[in-house]
Each structure stands twice: as structure tokens, then as C-alpha cells.
Design an enzyme around this catalytic site. Structure first.
Site, short mmCIF file in Angstrom:
data_model
loop_
_atom_site.label_atom_id
_atom_site.label_comp_id
_atom_site.label_asym_id
_atom_site.label_seq_id
_atom_site.Cartn_x
_atom_site.Cartn_y
_atom_site.Cartn_z
N ASN A 158 0.91 -1.30 0.00
CA ASN A 158 0.03 -0.09 0.08
C ASN A 158 0.88 1.39 0.08
O ASN A 158 1.47 1.40 0.98
CB ASN A 158 -1.00 -0.19 1.22
CG ASN A 158 -1.64 1.21 1.53
OD1 ASN A 158 -1.90 2.19 0.56
ND2 ASN A 158 -2.47 1.14 2.62
N ASP A 217 -2.32 -2.69 9.31
CA ASP A 217 -3.50 -3.78 9.41
C ASP A 217 -4.59 -3.41 8.42
O ASP A 217 -5.37 -4.56 8.03
CB ASP A 217 -4.09 -3.71 10.90
CG ASP A 217 -2.85 -3.77 11.85
OD1 ASP A 217 -2.05 -4.77 11.73
OD2 ASP A 217 -2.90 -3.03 12.78
P1 ADP Z 1 -2.23 2.44 8.02
O1 ADP Z 1 -1.89 1.66 9.32
O2 ADP Z 1 -1.13 3.64 7.86
O3 ADP Z 1 -3.44 3.13 8.07
P2 ADP Z 1 -3.15 0.44 6.20
O4 ADP Z 1 -2.65 -0.56 5.48
O5 ADP Z 1 -4.03 0.46 7.40
O6 ADP Z 1 -2.20 1.65 6.73
O7 ADP Z 1 -4.18 1.34 5.15
C1 ADP Z 1 -4.71 2.40 5.32
C2 ADP Z 1 -6.08 2.56 4.46
O8 ADP Z 1 -5.57 2.65 2.91
C3 ADP Z 1 -6.90 1.16 4.29
O9 ADP Z 1 -8.19 1.44 4.47
C4 ADP Z 1 -6.76 0.45 2.89
O10 ADP Z 1 -7.69 -0.29 2.45
C5 ADP Z 1 -6.53 1.85 1.91
N1 ADP Z 1 -5.59 1.60 0.91
C6 ADP Z 1 -4.88 0.60 0.35
N2 ADP Z 1 -4.21 0.83 -0.68
C7 ADP Z 1 -4.62 1.89 -1.12
C8 ADP Z 1 -4.15 2.89 -2.18
N3 ADP Z 1 -3.50 2.52 -2.97
N4 ADP Z 1 -4.77 4.14 -1.86
C9 ADP Z 1 -5.46 4.72 -1.14
N5 ADP Z 1 -5.75 4.07 -0.09
C10 ADP Z 1 -5.19 2.60 -0.03
#
Ligand code: ADP
Ligand code: MG
Length: 596
Positions: A158, A217
Site C-alpha cells: 500500500n 493492518d
Molecule cells: P495505515 O496503518 O497507515 O492506516 P493501512 O494498511 O491500514 O495503513 O491502510 C490504510 C487504508 O488505505 C486502508 O483502508 C486501505 O484499505 C487503504 N488503501 C490500500 N491501498 C490504497 C491505495 N493504493 N490508495 C489509497 N488507499 C489505500
């Protein structure tokens, strides 16, 4: 001497080797299940110089041949890649970080290359088996077909997770190390939210040994629910899943790190620990919790359901995302300053037979002896923790004097109709100097998600949300500061919230904090949570109960509910644990899955 001790200290291989690149130095090597013992022979040192490379620090071993392939070079080589903890000077003293260490030994015993190569191969295979916890003994014939198969992982990254530096972390730390561990991979960057979830629909499970998220997560939540949306969910959810922490919420990584017996870590130290564990590759079953929200949407959760203080901090601190995990500290302070309470009804099915030993009991110490984990003070039985505290609540209820001090809670062992509880309720909130708090308007309620419904096992413990809970459940109603159902040890990499939890204990650890707790006590609670000592604080406003299922009915109009840190629609929500439904790559633990 115990049988276990004999097994771990048994010499599996022994030999004398030269070393690359230095000429003239020779070593005697002995390989045991826990480490490579290295003793310098020539030139003879003044003192007995022995070092041990622990298997736990190794990620891989490769055989090599000299570039000058003339007939003169009959030697074969093997290189061991390891990442031991080394002291590193920092501004305020010293810290320990993992640093790459490559040791290359020269096999020169035989008169031709093929024989030397065969010996090098034998060492490399044995070391790889030990890293991946494939059982071998001194009697095992080390043949090439014992060589662990190169694993194929789908890596989902991500780019927006955490501070947005996951790709950089991937190139700096992850890819070089997993290459040394012979892991082959496809790296996919997600392009948007739910991209990973959609990808899970179409993948051919046969092609992969595991799905690993390089994120926080939130991305793993997508992967799990994407797998559960498949018609073949029963098989799909068994694919080993793993996490390399590059998000701001890295709770599962914190739990994996703790399970391996490592010290609590953050940032790249936690990441390196998790990469090492991924290279070891053992898998443990993991409970998943089926969560149903008011629109009937069901999802599978691996971490938590939160309401009140914790979900407020999680979602409101999104604006401090650039700070990485520090966003939660800032968010906590902001929320403490304007502490809010929430009226609600919480019903749960307690686990009355939680008298079972903690599964995390024995670990190997680096010197090869069997030693209990250092954190033995936390190895209480679950019933010590939860049911006593629950009894605490019941006792308080039976004391009229105490009730006068803590009047905002009702505990009902058999609620019958939920409305029956409304009779003798007080509203009392000693913290609230912000009386308008109940009307404080939070961000818009989340719309139910637009993706497919997940499949999965039937929630046999849960009645539909519009019907009363069974009589055997306990219901408490009142003003809450927070309600948290957690099924991992950690709620964040440095939040050791449920020390007694295990990946597959079949339990939801339900915590709630009742209104009336002072700001100071709440801050103290969260500070103590870093070390897990909040459990010993015995704060009368904090209750912990191990349960199999629960239902939360918010009675305050606005609020935030999260599942695994992701906001879900606000309203009644209920959950049930499904024992060992998923498989988590933990790198430590008793179970070895041959497929991984
Ligand atoms: P963090 O711990 O920093 O919040 P996460 O893995 O929990 O990182 O991701 C945060 C959010 O970003 C999640 O809701 C996920 O579904 C979403 N996400 C995943 N890939 C992308 C993307 N390419 N662009 C924007 N949001 C994304
Ligand atoms: Mg659990």
C-alpha cells in the site's frame, strides 16, 4: 539432561573450513538446531575464540563458486546471511538494531570441485532446513531433495500506508532479504482502497504459498475479506497470510513480534524482525471474528472492534498521518483533553471454562537451552485475568454504597428483554466537564460498503441483530468511555493491550472502560499499556472479560465504530469468534505447514 536439551544441543554437522576472502584462517564449524558454532583454529588465537551465529538471526544460505573457473579453483563456498542485533550509538546512549552479517566459508577438503560442492550443498540445505524449522537430526541423510522448495509469495504494497514510504522500505529492506531467503515474489502496489480485496477474488490459490501485505493492518483486512468473498472461501482462507509492517497501525506485526519472543519494537526494527520471521515461514492458525453491522453487512476481522475513545483516536488522528505511528499519541492527547462518554448496551457470552494454559509457554534461548519466556509475570491463566475482574463488577453491584459511587452501570446476568434494563439507571459522569459532549457531531456515518457479501461459517452463537440476545448472555448498560473487543496481544506495535491473548485461543478479549474514570487514570492506563502492566493496575473502571460473542448497541446518537481500525457504519454491531479459521505466517510456533 532433558531429552529436549539433548535434541537442541546435538551436533548435526561438523567440519573444518577456510574462509573467504581472508586466506590462511581456518575455522571449525559445528551446526546445532539453534546455532552455528564457529571456533578459530588457525592462526591459533591466544584465548579460546568461539562465536555462535544463532539460527534465529539467519535468513538464508547459498552455495557459491569462484568466478575464475579455471581448473585451479576446486573450492566451493557457502554464504550464510544473518541479521543479528548489534549495539548502535544514538544521541541518547545506545540502542540495538539488526545489521546484515554475511559469513562465507570455503570448502577445500576434497581434491575436486564436485565433492567440495556436495559438502557445501549439505551445509546449505541443513541450515535452510533449520531456518525454516524443518526437523532434521544427526541421523537425517542430507540429500538434495530435502532442500526446501523456494516459496512464492504475493506481496501487496500500500503506497499510502503509514508515512507513505512502504515502497522505499521494500527496496531497502524487504526485497534484498527475502531474496537471500530464496523467496520468489510478485510485488503488486495497490492503486486504490479495496484494490487488494478485489484482487483476492481472481487469484489462483495454487500459484501462491502465501499473501503478504506490506502495509498496516487495513490492507490485511482487505485481503482477508477478499478471500472470504470467494465461493471457495473455505479453501481460500487457509492460504497463509502475513504482514510486513509499513503502516501507522501495525498491531498484528506487534503480535507476531511478541509471539516470537522478541523485545517490543517499532519502525524498521519491527519490520526487520518481521522479515526474519517471514523467512522462517512457519504458520499458525489464527482466529477470525465475524462482525455484523446494522445493515446486515458481515466482515471478518483479525484484530479488533472498537467504540468510543479508541475508535475516535484512530479515525480522528487520520489528519496526523504524516507523523507515522506517533499520530496515535497525539490523537490520544487530543481526545483525553475533550473526553467523551457514550451511552450503550453491551451484551456478551462469557467463556466460563477459560481455565486453559497459555499456548505460548516454551521458547529456545540463543544459547540453546530451553527457557521459559522472560515475560513470565504475564503468564496467567485467562480466568485469572478476566473472570475475576468480571466478578469484581458483580460484587460492586451487590454493594449499595458502591453503587452510589458508580451508578452509571447496570449488569444483568439474564437480560430477558433489553428494554427491561432501562428502569433503574443513573446518569453520572465524574469526568465530564464538557456537558455538550453527547451532542458533539462526529464525521458522517460510514455508508455500508459497496462490495460483495462475504461468505464464511454460520454465526451459530448470534441471533439476528433485531432479536434479543440469549438468556445465558450478560448485559451491561451505561455510560462507556470505550468498548474494545480484541483478539491479538497488541492494538498497536507499542500497545500491549491483551498480553494473555493467543492467535488461536478462540477468544475475544472484551474490555470496557466505564464513565467516571479520571483523565489522569485514563492516561496512566494507556501509558501502562505500552508494557502490558495496565492489567495489574486493577482500575475499578476497567473491565476485561473473555467472551465468544458480543453485541454492542450504541445508545448515543453519533459515534465512531471501527473494525480492525477501519471505520464501519454506526449502529448496533455484533461479533462471534471462529476458532482457527485463518492461517498466519508467524515464523515461530509449533506448527509447520509443509505447503509453506
Ligand atoms: P495505515 O496503518 O497507515 O492506516 P493501512 O494498511 O491500514 O495503513 O491502510 C490504510 C487504508 O488505505 C486502508 O483502508 C486501505 O484499505 C487503504 N488503501 C490500500 N491501498 C490504497 C491505495 N493504493 N490508495 C489509497 N488507499 C489505500
Ligand atoms: Mg485470540
Amino acid at each position: 539432561m532433558s531429552k529436549e536439551y539433548q535434541q537442541v544441543s546435538e551436533t548435526l554437522l561438523h567440519g573444518e573450513f577456510g574462509v573467504y576472502p581472508t586466506k590462511g584462517i581456518r575455522y571449525a564449524l559445528s551446526l546445532t538446531r539453534t546455532g552455528l558454532h564457529i571456533q578459530r583454529l588457525v592462526p591459533k588465537p591466544e584465548d579460546d575464540q568461539r562465536t555462535v551465529l544463532p539460527i534465529l538471526d539467519m535468513v538464508g544460505c547459498h552455495t557459491l563458486r569462484s568466478r575464475s573457473r579455471g581448473s585451479s579453483d576446486i573450492f566451493a563456498y557457502f554464504s550464510i546471511y544473518s541479521y543479528p542485533l548489534k549495539k548502535k550509538k544514538v544521541a541518547m546512549g545506545s540502542t540495538r538494531t539488526r545489521q546484515r552479517l554475511v559469513r562465507t566459508f570455503r570448502v577445500d577438503k576434497a581434491a575436486d570441485y564436485e565433492q567440495n560442492q556436495a559438502i557445501a550443498e549439505k551445509w546449505a540445505i541443513s541450515i535452510k532446513c533449520l531456518i525454516q524449522q524443518i526437523p532434521i537430526s544427526s541421523e537425517t541423510e542430507i540429500l538434495p531433495d530435502l532442500q526446501p522448495r523456494s516459496r512464492r509469495l504475493m506481496l501487496l504494497l500500500n503506497p499510502c500506508g503509514g508515512r507513505g514510504n512502504a515502497l522505499q522500505q521494500c527496496h531497502t529492506h524487504i526485497l534484498p532479504i527475502i531474496t537471500e531467503a530464496d523467496i520468489s515474489y510478485n510485488l503488486i502496489q495497490t492503486e486504490r482502497q479495496n484494490h487488494a480485496r478485489e484482487l483476492m477474488q481472481g487469484i489462483n490459490l495454487e500459484e501462491w504459498d502465501g499473501i503478504v501485505v506490506i502495509s498496516g493492518d487495513g490492507l490485511l483486512f482487505e485481503v482477508i475479506n477478499g478471500l472470504m468473498e470467494r465461493p471457495d472461501w473455505e479453501e481460500a482462507i487457509k492460504i497463509p497470510i502475513g504482514i510486513l509492517p509499513c503502516g501507522s497501525g501495525n498491531a498484528l506485526a506487534g503480535a507476531v513480534n511478541y509471539n516470537a519472543g522478541f523485545d517490543q519494537a517499532m519502525g524498521s526494527e519491527l519490520l526487520l524482525n518481521c522479515i526474519l520471521l517471514l523467512c522462517r515461514g512457519t504458520v499458525m492458525p489464527m482466529d477470525l471474528v465475524s462482525v455484523t453491522t446494522c445493515s446486515g453487512t458481515r466482515s471478518f476481522s483479525f484484530l479488533s472492534v472498537a467504540w468510543g475513545f479508541i475508535s475516535d483516536v484512530d479515525i480522528e488522528s487520520e489528519k496526523y498521518r504524516h507523523m507515522g505511528s506517533a499520530r496515535f499519541t497525539v490523537g490520544t492527547m487530543v481526545r483525553v483533553a475533550s473526553l467523551r462518554t457514550y451511552r450503550g448496551r453491551l451484551s456478551y457470552l462469557p467463556v466460563l471454562d477459560a481455565h486453559r494454559p497459555i499456548c505460548r509457554s516454551i521458547t529456545l534461548s540463543p544459547n540453546g537451552s530451553l527457557a521459559p519466556l522472560q515475560r513470565s509475570q504475564l503468564h496467567r491463566t485467562i480466568s485469572d485475568m478476566g473472570l475475576c475482574e468480571e466478578r469484581n463488577v458483580m460484587c460492586k453491584r451487590s454493594s449499595a454504597a458502591f453503587d452510589a459511587e458508580l451508578p452509571s452501570f447496570e449488569t444483568s446476568p439474564s437480560p430477558g428483554s433489553p428494554t427491561a434494563l432501562h428502569t433503574s439507571r443513573f446518569t453520572f459522569d465524574i469526568v465530564s466537564d464538557d456537558q455538550s459532549q453527547q451532542d458533539h457531531v462526529l464525521p458522517n456515518d460510514k455508508e455500508p460498503p459497496a462490495h460483495n457479501q462475504v461468505n464464511g461459517p454460520k454465526d451459530d452463537l448470534l441471533p439476528p441483530l433485531d432479536q434479543p440476545v440469549p438468556k445465558s448472555w450478560i448485559t451491561v448498560e451505561g455510560d462507556f468511555v470505550l468498548v474494545l473487543g480484541i483478539y491479538q496481544t497488541h492494538l498497536g506495535a507499542d500497545l500491549f493491550t491483551a498480553p494473555f491473548s493467543c492467535f488461536d485461543d478462540g477468544l475475544i478479549h472484551l474490555f470496557f472502560v466505564k464513565a467516571g474514570i479520571s483523565r489522569t487514570a485514563l492516561v496512566r492506563l494507556f501509558l501502562a499499556m505500552e508494557k502490558g502492566t495496565h492489567i495489574e493496575m486493577e482500575c475499578p473502571y476497567v473491565v476485561h472479560v473473555p467472551v465468544r460473542a458480543f453485541r454492542l448497541e450504541p445508545l448515543t446518537r453519533k459515534g465512531i465504530l471501527t473494525v480492525d481500525g477501519e471505520q464501519v457504519e454506526y449502529g448496533p454491531i455484533q461479533a462471534q469468534v471462529h476458532h482457527g479459521l485463518g492461517n498466519l505466517i508467524t515464523g515461530s510456533g509449533k506448527i509447520h505447514m509443509s505447503s509453506f
